[in-house]
Design a protein around this motif. Structure first.
Motif, short mmCIF file in Angstrom:
data_model
loop_
_atom_site.label_atom_id
_atom_site.label_comp_id
_atom_site.label_asym_id
_atom_site.label_seq_id
_atom_site.Cartn_x
_atom_site.Cartn_y
_atom_site.Cartn_z
N UNK A 41 -11.03 -8.24 1.51
CA UNK A 41 -12.08 -9.26 1.49
C UNK A 41 -11.92 -10.22 2.66
N UNK A 42 -13.06 -10.70 3.16
CA UNK A 42 -13.14 -11.66 4.27
C UNK A 42 -12.34 -11.18 5.48
N UNK A 43 -12.72 -10.02 6.02
CA UNK A 43 -11.92 -9.45 7.11
C UNK A 43 -12.28 -9.97 8.50
N UNK A 44 -12.53 -11.27 8.65
CA UNK A 44 -12.85 -11.82 9.97
C UNK A 44 -11.56 -11.82 10.82
N UNK A 45 -11.61 -11.10 11.93
CA UNK A 45 -10.43 -10.89 12.75
C UNK A 45 -10.46 -11.80 13.98
N UNK A 46 -9.50 -12.70 14.07
CA UNK A 46 -9.31 -13.50 15.28
C UNK A 46 -8.45 -12.68 16.24
N UNK A 104 -4.77 -14.51 -2.50
CA UNK A 104 -6.00 -14.39 -1.71
C UNK A 104 -6.13 -15.48 -0.65
N UNK A 105 -5.53 -16.62 -0.89
CA UNK A 105 -5.65 -17.74 0.04
C UNK A 105 -4.86 -17.57 1.32
N UNK A 106 -4.00 -16.57 1.39
CA UNK A 106 -3.21 -16.37 2.61
C UNK A 106 -4.08 -15.85 3.73
N UNK A 107 -3.58 -16.00 4.97
CA UNK A 107 -4.35 -15.53 6.12
C UNK A 107 -4.50 -14.01 6.08
N UNK A 108 -5.44 -13.53 6.85
CA UNK A 108 -5.79 -12.11 6.85
C UNK A 108 -4.58 -11.22 7.14
N UNK A 109 -3.83 -11.54 8.17
CA UNK A 109 -2.71 -10.67 8.53
C UNK A 109 -1.65 -10.62 7.44
N UNK A 110 -1.43 -11.71 6.73
CA UNK A 110 -0.47 -11.71 5.62
C UNK A 110 -0.96 -10.84 4.48
N UNK A 111 -2.26 -10.89 4.21
CA UNK A 111 -2.81 -10.04 3.14
C UNK A 111 -2.73 -8.57 3.51
N UNK A 112 -3.01 -8.24 4.79
CA UNK A 112 -2.93 -6.84 5.23
C UNK A 112 -1.50 -6.34 5.13
N UNK A 113 -0.54 -7.14 5.56
CA UNK A 113 0.87 -6.74 5.46
C UNK A 113 1.25 -6.51 4.01
N UNK A 114 0.84 -7.40 3.15
CA UNK A 114 1.21 -7.30 1.74
C UNK A 114 0.61 -6.06 1.08
N UNK A 115 -0.67 -5.81 1.30
CA UNK A 115 -1.32 -4.69 0.62
C UNK A 115 -0.80 -3.35 1.16
N UNK A 116 -0.50 -3.26 2.45
CA UNK A 116 0.01 -2.00 2.98
C UNK A 116 1.46 -1.76 2.55
N UNK A 117 2.31 -2.78 2.64
CA UNK A 117 3.70 -2.61 2.21
C UNK A 117 3.78 -2.28 0.73
N UNK A 118 3.04 -3.02 -0.08
CA UNK A 118 3.04 -2.77 -1.52
C UNK A 118 2.44 -1.42 -1.87
N UNK A 119 1.34 -1.07 -1.21
CA UNK A 119 0.70 0.22 -1.47
C UNK A 119 1.58 1.39 -1.11
N UNK A 120 2.28 1.28 0.03
CA UNK A 120 3.20 2.35 0.42
C UNK A 120 4.35 2.47 -0.56
N UNK A 121 4.86 1.34 -1.02
CA UNK A 121 5.97 1.37 -1.98
C UNK A 121 5.55 2.03 -3.29
N UNK A 122 4.41 1.63 -3.82
CA UNK A 122 3.93 2.20 -5.09
C UNK A 122 3.65 3.69 -4.93
N UNK A 123 2.96 4.06 -3.84
CA UNK A 123 2.64 5.47 -3.64
C UNK A 123 3.92 6.30 -3.49
N UNK A 124 4.87 5.80 -2.73
CA UNK A 124 6.12 6.53 -2.52
C UNK A 124 6.84 6.75 -3.84
N UNK A 125 6.83 5.75 -4.68
CA UNK A 125 7.45 5.87 -5.99
C UNK A 125 6.72 6.92 -6.83
N UNK A 126 5.39 6.83 -6.88
CA UNK A 126 4.61 7.77 -7.69
C UNK A 126 4.69 9.19 -7.14
N UNK A 127 4.80 9.34 -5.83
CA UNK A 127 4.84 10.67 -5.20
C UNK A 127 6.28 11.15 -5.01
#
Length: 174
Positions: A41-46, A104-127
């Motif tokens: 959400x709100x992917x405005x990139x500076x 959600x209130x964190x800056x865009x780059x922090x949210x991207x880092x969080x969702x990718x790191x977390x998503x990779x961790x969960x997927x790796x565990x499930x796979x």
């Protein structure tokens, strides 16, 4: 093994970012399009956010190229340490309960880092530490998530597999 798309947003975003970085057209517009396609959400990139996310995407690539489960876990743990904040369960926008790795209130780059790191961790565990890869064709830099039934994918797409098969056939003939 069946993977639900809702649980894979972070891992698919990681793939998109790594492939965007390796394909060359890293522009704020291309990055915003990738972020929107992966439900950020709100992917405005500076300019500063874009460069920080680009640097992060370079850190994501080794996850797909890891040669051992130990190396894979070590790489993802480093991403989690630098990218994931406090994990919490939430519901919003009529979605089922799901995990967030950054407010959600964190800056865009922090949210991207969080969702990718977390998503990779969960997927790796499930796979079970499998199903993340880089194309086996030497000239291709594309990474992928293997959601095939047998989990034996080595190429990003059929075209690369065919190109490599033709190359191997010609080498045998020579």
């Amino acid at each position: 093994m069946q993977f639900e798309h809702d649980n894979m947003v972070g891992v698919h975003l990681a793939v998109a970012l790594v492939n965007l970085e390796s394909s060359g057209p890293w522009t704020p517009e291309a990055l915003e399009r990738a972020l929107r396609e992966h439900q950020i959400r709100r992917p405005r990139v500076t300019a500063a956010a874009g460069e920080e996310i680009r640097a992060w995407s370079r850190r994501l690539r080794p996850v797909f190229e890891a040669s051992s489960q130990t190396g894979l876990c070590r790489t993802i743990n480093a991403l989690l340490a630098d990218g994931a904040g406090s994990v919490y369960l939430t519901t919003h926008d009529e979605l089922r309960p799901h995990l967030h790795f950054a407010p959600d209130g964190q800056d865009l780059q922090s949210r991207v880092k969080a969702v990718t790191a977390g998503g990779l961790a969960i997927f790796t565990m499930e796979a079970e530490g499998e199903r993340l890869g880089a194309c086996a064709l030497d000239s291709c830099r594309t990474v992928f998530v293997d959601t095939s039934r047998n989990g034996r994918r080595a190429y990003c797409r059929a075209r690369c597999a065919n190109t490599d098969a033709v190359r191997r056939h010609r080498m045998k003939q020579a």
